[in-house]
Scaffold this motif. Structure first.
Motif, PDB file in Angstrom:
ATOM      1  N   LYS A   1      73.243 -90.461 -20.236  1.00 33.01           N
ATOM      2  CA  LYS A   1      72.799 -89.457 -21.191  1.00 33.01           C
ATOM      3  C   LYS A   1      72.989 -89.974 -22.606  1.00 33.01           C
ATOM      4  N   ALA A   2      72.165 -89.454 -23.504  1.00 33.76           N
ATOM      5  CA  ALA A   2      72.256 -89.862 -24.904  1.00 33.76           C
ATOM      6  C   ALA A   2      73.604 -89.429 -25.495  1.00 33.76           C
ATOM      7  N   GLY A   3      74.128 -90.248 -26.390  1.00 33.12           N
ATOM      8  CA  GLY A   3      75.384 -89.925 -27.053  1.00 33.12           C
ATOM      9  C   GLY A   3      76.620 -90.327 -26.273  1.00 33.12           C
TER      10      GLY A   3
ATOM     11  N   TYR B   1      91.647 -92.874  -9.092  1.00 31.34           N
ATOM     12  CA  TYR B   1      91.623 -93.585 -10.377  1.00 31.34           C
ATOM     13  C   TYR B   1      92.348 -94.914 -10.253  1.00 31.34           C
ATOM     14  N   ARG B   2      91.730 -95.965 -10.800  1.00 33.02           N
ATOM     15  CA  ARG B   2      92.338 -97.282 -10.850  1.00 33.02           C
ATOM     16  C   ARG B   2      92.028 -97.920 -12.193  1.00 33.02           C
ATOM     17  N   ALA B   3      93.012 -98.639 -12.715  1.00 31.89           N
ATOM     18  CA  ALA B   3      92.812 -99.336 -13.985  1.00 31.89           C
ATOM     19  C   ALA B   3      91.695-100.365 -13.827  1.00 31.89           C
ATOM     20  N   GLY B   4      90.821-100.407 -14.823  1.00 32.31           N
ATOM     21  CA  GLY B   4      89.692-101.332 -14.803  1.00 32.31           C
ATOM     22  C   GLY B   4      88.384-100.662 -14.449  1.00 32.31           C
ATOM     23  N   GLN B   5      88.420 -99.455 -13.827  1.00 29.47           N
ATOM     24  CA  GLN B   5      87.189 -98.739 -13.539  1.00 29.47           C
ATOM     25  C   GLN B   5      86.605 -98.155 -14.831  1.00 29.47           C
ATOM     26  N   CYS B   6      85.299 -97.978 -14.864  1.00 27.49           N
ATOM     27  CA  CYS B   6      84.626 -97.468 -16.059  1.00 27.49           C
ATOM     28  C   CYS B   6      83.838 -96.198 -15.721  1.00 27.49           C
ATOM     29  N   PHE B   7      83.603 -95.377 -16.744  1.00 26.58           N
ATOM     30  CA  PHE B   7      82.828 -94.158 -16.594  1.00 26.58           C
ATOM     31  C   PHE B   7      82.218 -93.808 -17.949  1.00 26.58           C
ATOM     32  N   PRO B   8      81.079 -93.092 -17.976  1.00 18.83           N
ATOM     33  CA  PRO B   8      80.470 -92.712 -19.250  1.00 18.83           C
ATOM     34  C   PRO B   8      81.116 -91.440 -19.800  1.00 18.83           C
ATOM     35  N   ALA B   9      81.203 -91.334 -21.101  1.00 13.71           N
ATOM     36  CA  ALA B   9      81.809 -90.171 -21.749  1.00 13.71           C
ATOM     37  C   ALA B   9      81.233 -90.039 -23.156  1.00 13.71           C
ATOM     38  N   LYS B  10      81.248 -88.813 -23.640  1.00 11.44           N
ATOM     39  CA  LYS B  10      80.865 -88.544 -25.015  1.00 11.44           C
ATOM     40  C   LYS B  10      82.130 -88.509 -25.851  1.00 11.44           C
ATOM     41  N   VAL B  11      82.253 -89.421 -26.791  1.00 11.53           N
ATOM     42  CA  VAL B  11      83.481 -89.552 -27.573  1.00 11.53           C
ATOM     43  C   VAL B  11      83.288 -89.194 -29.036  1.00 11.53           C
ATOM     44  N   ASN B  12      82.073 -88.965 -29.476  1.00  7.29           N
ATOM     45  CA  ASN B  12      81.823 -88.539 -30.857  1.00  7.29           C
ATOM     46  C   ASN B  12      81.787 -87.026 -30.894  1.00  7.29           C
ATOM     47  N   GLY B  13      82.622 -86.434 -31.732  1.00  7.20           N
ATOM     48  CA  GLY B  13      82.709 -84.969 -31.758  1.00  7.20           C
ATOM     49  C   GLY B  13      83.621 -84.510 -30.640  1.00  7.20           C
TER      50      GLY B  13
ATOM     51  N   PRO C   1      97.487-103.142 -30.919  1.00  3.36           N
ATOM     52  CA  PRO C   1      97.392-102.896 -32.372  1.00  3.36           C
ATOM     53  C   PRO C   1      95.961-102.508 -32.766  1.00  3.36           C
ATOM     54  N   GLY C   2      95.839-101.348 -33.395  1.00  2.00           N
ATOM     55  CA  GLY C   2      94.540-100.886 -33.887  1.00  2.00           C
ATOM     56  C   GLY C   2      93.586-100.451 -32.782  1.00  2.00           C
ATOM     57  N   GLU C   3      94.068-100.366 -31.569  1.00  2.00           N
ATOM     58  CA  GLU C   3      93.183-100.010 -30.464  1.00  2.00           C
ATOM     59  C   GLU C   3      93.065 -98.488 -30.350  1.00  2.00           C
ATOM     60  N   ARG C   4      91.841 -98.012 -30.212  1.00  2.00           N
ATOM     61  CA  ARG C   4      91.606 -96.572 -30.062  1.00  2.00           C
ATOM     62  C   ARG C   4      91.571 -96.224 -28.579  1.00  2.00           C
ATOM     63  N   PHE C   5      92.122 -95.066 -28.232  1.00  2.00           N
ATOM     64  CA  PHE C   5      92.180 -94.701 -26.828  1.00  2.00           C
ATOM     65  C   PHE C   5      91.905 -93.205 -26.673  1.00  2.00           C
ATOM     66  N   TRP C   6      91.582 -92.814 -25.458  1.00  2.00           N
ATOM     67  CA  TRP C   6      91.359 -91.408 -25.077  1.00  2.00           C
ATOM     68  C   TRP C   6      92.128 -91.167 -23.777  1.00  2.00           C
TER      69      TRP C   6
ATOM     70  N   THR D   1      85.080 -84.485 -27.235  1.00  2.00           N
ATOM     71  CA  THR D   1      85.127 -85.479 -26.167  1.00  2.00           C
ATOM     72  C   THR D   1      85.001 -84.778 -24.821  1.00  2.00           C
ATOM     73  N   ASN D   2      84.069 -85.260 -24.002  1.00  2.00           N
ATOM     74  CA  ASN D   2      83.930 -84.714 -22.667  1.00  2.00           C
ATOM     75  C   ASN D   2      83.355 -85.785 -21.758  1.00  2.00           C
ATOM     76  N   ALA D   3      83.653 -85.651 -20.447  1.00  2.00           N
ATOM     77  CA  ALA D   3      83.183 -86.628 -19.470  1.00  2.00           C
ATOM     78  C   ALA D   3      83.288 -86.011 -18.088  1.00  2.00           C
ATOM     79  N   ASP D   4      82.339 -86.418 -17.206  1.00  2.00           N
ATOM     80  CA  ASP D   4      82.414 -86.076 -15.795  1.00  2.00           C
ATOM     81  C   ASP D   4      83.149 -87.224 -15.107  1.00  2.00           C
ATOM     82  N   LEU D   5      84.418 -86.989 -14.743  1.00  2.00           N
ATOM     83  CA  LEU D   5      85.261 -88.070 -14.233  1.00  2.00           C
ATOM     84  C   LEU D   5      84.910 -88.457 -12.808  1.00  2.00           C
ATOM     85  N   THR D   6      83.967 -87.734 -12.145  1.00  2.00           N
ATOM     86  CA  THR D   6      83.528 -88.167 -10.822  1.00  2.00           C
ATOM     87  C   THR D   6      82.460 -89.240 -10.894  1.00  2.00           C
ATOM     88  N   VAL D   7      82.005 -89.564 -12.116  1.00  2.00           N
ATOM     89  CA  VAL D   7      80.982 -90.598 -12.286  1.00  2.00           C
ATOM     90  C   VAL D   7      81.667 -91.948 -12.402  1.00  2.00           C
TER      91      VAL D   7
END
Length: 742
Positions: free
Chosen positions: A694-696, A663-675, A721-726, A677-683
């Motif tokens: 995938k949809a959603g 893991y390194r700051a600045g890398q991105c990955f897809p995740a489902k955050v509505n409802g 300020p006002g930033e949402r995080f997971w 929350t889940n993600a495959d962190l190897t992606v």
């Protein structure tokens, strides 16, 4: 009576500015002077102008014009509103509402510190003023107790035009300003809204403790150095105010709360209690007494009463009387004291400028040293990588050479075995041919012997005349008997057997000659009987016929086994060899890092492992275990960020790599955050991608990688300020990654 101090106008002060008549001087310093004035039908106003010494420069005039423009953008009950302005006048001026209230600095000096509830009330009102300024795009940059006035209906923030009209740099700082300046401002860096929050925290600390949040010893340069390093001294801060003040004094601007958060926190704390904006509920009596005195003084001035410090305005008669003898000139006149103060300020600013230049030079030297260090480390890393690649290539070449030598040795051994088998087969074939030739020669000799033997003479019948001795017939018969005897002796001797018997070698093989009795033509003779002679005259013709038939009969040969060539040895199947992908898998060891990742569609991003340095930016997977055991994937770690990669090679070996995400700051990955929350962190996914696997799903960016806090420890991901995080727990719960929307 206690109240605001107003000094009489001096000889270098104007009498009027625009439509306003000046009543006295309220303050002087910095970039200008502030006068109390009346006029324009608007009651009392505070008129701010540039210093009236010499000609006003164009640069100062442009700055003042920007200050006026910024101040006119704000219309709030929590700030002093602009009434009128003329930046193009000989002495540029700006008229703002006069607020008859003491500043926080005077209240603390005269009336002492505040309880926690009063500090929170002032924090909420000041935060409301900062919210108004920031929404208008204005950063105050000089929030301090002197710039916050406190009437009973709530604090007022003044002098915010300095935010852009005259940028607050090191040369503008004074001892009273440094203690309430943010570290980034003290280092000469750009100021932001977070800088105002830091200054607000320092101001609130003064209200609660009576001193700034730094150890002060009167040395401006030392105090500046402490502020730049954020070397706080928070001793004496009440526990109930730690959650309100300490976050405002965070070293990193992104860790400080927004003014809106402070305001919302105060309102939550007061939920269910009677709401009032009056300071009489929150402030102690000494504070309200001083505030009332200022308010009474303001009402008197607004009603047209005397503003003369002596207490009475001069009448017309007094103005026409002869002037009294002026007092003797003092050695330390007010003008001289003012000049001395200005000289002292200039010296302080020069010292600060010199300190800033020295710090910038030191910073440049540090940056140069860090850059050289980084280049040296990069060069060493490149050399190390090159050595590793060379070593890997050498090991691969040695393995290939050993495999080639082993293959050549196996080929030579196989060729030698085949040669030995061929030679043995040739020898056996030659021996079989010799035996067959010997058997054919023996049969030819036996046939010649039988052909050369004459038939036995027929004895004379009864009544035939007896031969006479010496007669020709008797001589002929005797010759034939001698010939027969010679043939029989020759057959018994068998000189051909003695000449060629060595080739039989006593072998029991079929067709070999073993004894002369096998060639006997008299099947009815007994063993050891002498051959038949003419003494047996009683033999009849029948027996002679039988003997003749037996003599001419071909002997039955012993069956001869045909020599057979040895069965050809099957060609060994070539040993399967590894292809490039198998070699790539075989070259991976535990502890390596790979430039591969899950592409979002349950596939790896490459067909074979690509090894890179674990410190490289494209190192996405770490190899924790390598196994060639079948079914080894079940022993790999499972959970967030873990996976495995297996391949069955052409050599029949199953190679399994157990992987975990780097893991390194600045890398991105897809995740489902509505409802849920889940993600495959190897992606690993592109931060700028316009689609997701995938949809959603949404694209999240890793903002930080941290060690997991201890059980029961209160911790949260740093956010703006006002930033949402997971966040996710990874590495079997030992670490935490924080992410925000890309």
């Amino acid at each position: 009576m206690a109240g605001a101090r107003i000094d009489a106008l001096g000889g270098d002060d104007p009498v009027t500015l625009g439509p306003y008549r000046l009543l006295g001087r309220l303050a002087s310093g910095g970039m200008g002077r502030i006068y109390l004035a009346r006029g324009g039908g608007r009651g009392l106003v505070a008129v701010k102008t540039l210093l009236a010494e010499g000609r006003v420069g164009e640069t100062d005039r442009r700055r003042f014009a920007r200050e006026v423009a910024l101040a006119q953008r704000v219309d709030s009950a929590f700030t002093a509103r602009v009434r009128d302005a003329d930046p193009d006048a000989r002495w540029p001026w700006m008229a703002i509402d006069y607020i008859a209230a003491p500043p926080l600095s005077e209240l603390v000096r005269c009336c002492g510190v505040l309880p926690a509830s009063a500090v929170r009330w002032i924090a909420a009102g000041t935060a409301q003023a900062l919210v108004t300024l920031h929404e208008a795009g204005i950063v105050h940059r000089d929030v301090k107790p002197q710039n916050v006035l406190l009437p009973l209906d709530g604090p007022r923030v003044i002098d915010f035009g300095i935010s852009h009209a005259s940028d607050l740099t090191l040369t503008n700082l004074t001892l009273g300003t440094i203690a309430f300046t943010s570290p980034e401002q003290a280092r000469g860096e750009e100021s932001t809204a977070a800088s105002d929050v830091y200054s607000l925290g320092a101001t609130l600390f003064l209200l609660a403790t009576g001193r700034p949040p730094y150890r002060t010893d009167g040395d401006t340069l030392r105090l500046l150095a402490r502020v730049q390093r954020c070397q706080l001294d928070l001793a004496g801060l009440p526990k109930e105010l730690v959650q309100t003040i300490r976050p405002c004094l965070a070293v990193q601007p992104r860790h400080r709360p927004a003014p809106a958060e402070l305001l919302a926190r105060f309102r939550r704390q007061q939920a269910g209690l009677p709401t009032t904006t009056s300071g009489t509920r929150w402030l102690p009596p000494r504070w309200t007494g001083l505030i009332d005195a200022y308010a009474a003084q303001g009402r008197e001035w607004a009603g047209g009463r005397s503003t003369d410090p002596a207490g009475a305005a001069p009448t017309l008669v007094q103005r026409t009387r002869p002037a009294a003898q002026p007092p003797p000139t003092l050695v330390h006149s007010p003008e001289r004291r003012a000049r001395a103060a200005r000289d002292r300020t200039r010296r302080e600013m020069a010292a600060l400028a010199e300190l800033a230049a020295r710090q910038r030079a030191e910073q440049a030297e540090r940056e140069e040293a860090e850059r050289e260090q980084a280049e040296l480390l990069a060069q060493r890393q490149a050399e190390r990588d090159e050595r590793e690649r060379a070593e890997a290539a050498r090991r691969e070449a040695e393995r290939a050479e050993r495999a080639r030598a082993a293959q050549e040795r196996a080929d030579r051994e196989r060729a030698e075995r085949e040669r030995v088998e061929r030679e043995r087969a040739e020898r056996e074939r030659a021996a079989a041919l010799r035996r067959a030739e010997q058997e054919r020669a023996a049969r030819r000799q036996a046939a010649r012997a039988r052909t050369a033997s004459p038939a036995s003479p027929v004895p004379p019948g009864p009544g035939a005349p007896s031969p006479r001795t010496g007669s020709p017939a008797a001589a002929s018969a005797l010759g034939w008997l001698l010939v027969v005897a010679a043939v029989i002796a020759l057959v018994a001797w068998q000189p051909w057997e003695k000449a060629g018997g060595g080739s039989a070698s006593g072998s029991a093989a079929s067709g070999s000659v073993t004894s002369g009795s096998d060639l006997d033509t008299h099947g009815d003779d007994k063993a050891g009987a002498a051959p038949d002679t003419d003494t047996d005259t009683d033999s009849d013709s029948d027996n002679s016929d039988a003997d003749t038939d037996t003599a001419t009969e071909e002997p039955t040969p012993t069956p001869t086994r045909r020599p057979t060539s040895p069965a050809p040895k099957p060609t060994p199947k070539p040993k399967p060899t590894m292809d490039a992908t198998d070699r790539a898998f075989a070259a991976v060891h535990a502890g390596d890092c790979l430039n591969v990742y899950n592409d979002g569609y349950d596939n790896m991003s490459a067909s074979r492992p690509i090894r890179v340095s674990c410190g490289a930016s494209n190192a996405y997977m770490h190899v924790s275990r390598v196994s060639t055991r079948s079914g080894a994937s079940s022993s790999c770690d499972t959970g967030a960020g873990f996976t495995w990669w297996s391949r069955t090679g052409d050599d029949g070996v199953v190679r399994t790599l157990c992987l975990d995400r780097v893991y390194r700051a600045g890398q991105c990955f897809p995740a489902k955050v509505n409802g849920a929350t889940n993600a495959d962190l190897t992606v690993v996914w592109s931060c700028d991608a316009s689609k997701v696997p995938k949809a959603g799903q949404s694209i999240l960016r890793i903002t930080g990688f941290y060690r997991a806090p201890k059980a029961g420890q209160n911790w949260t991901c740093p956010s703006g300020p006002g930033e949402r995080f997971w966040y996710w727990q990874v590495n079997q719960g030992r670490s935490i990654i924080c992410a925000s929307a890309a």
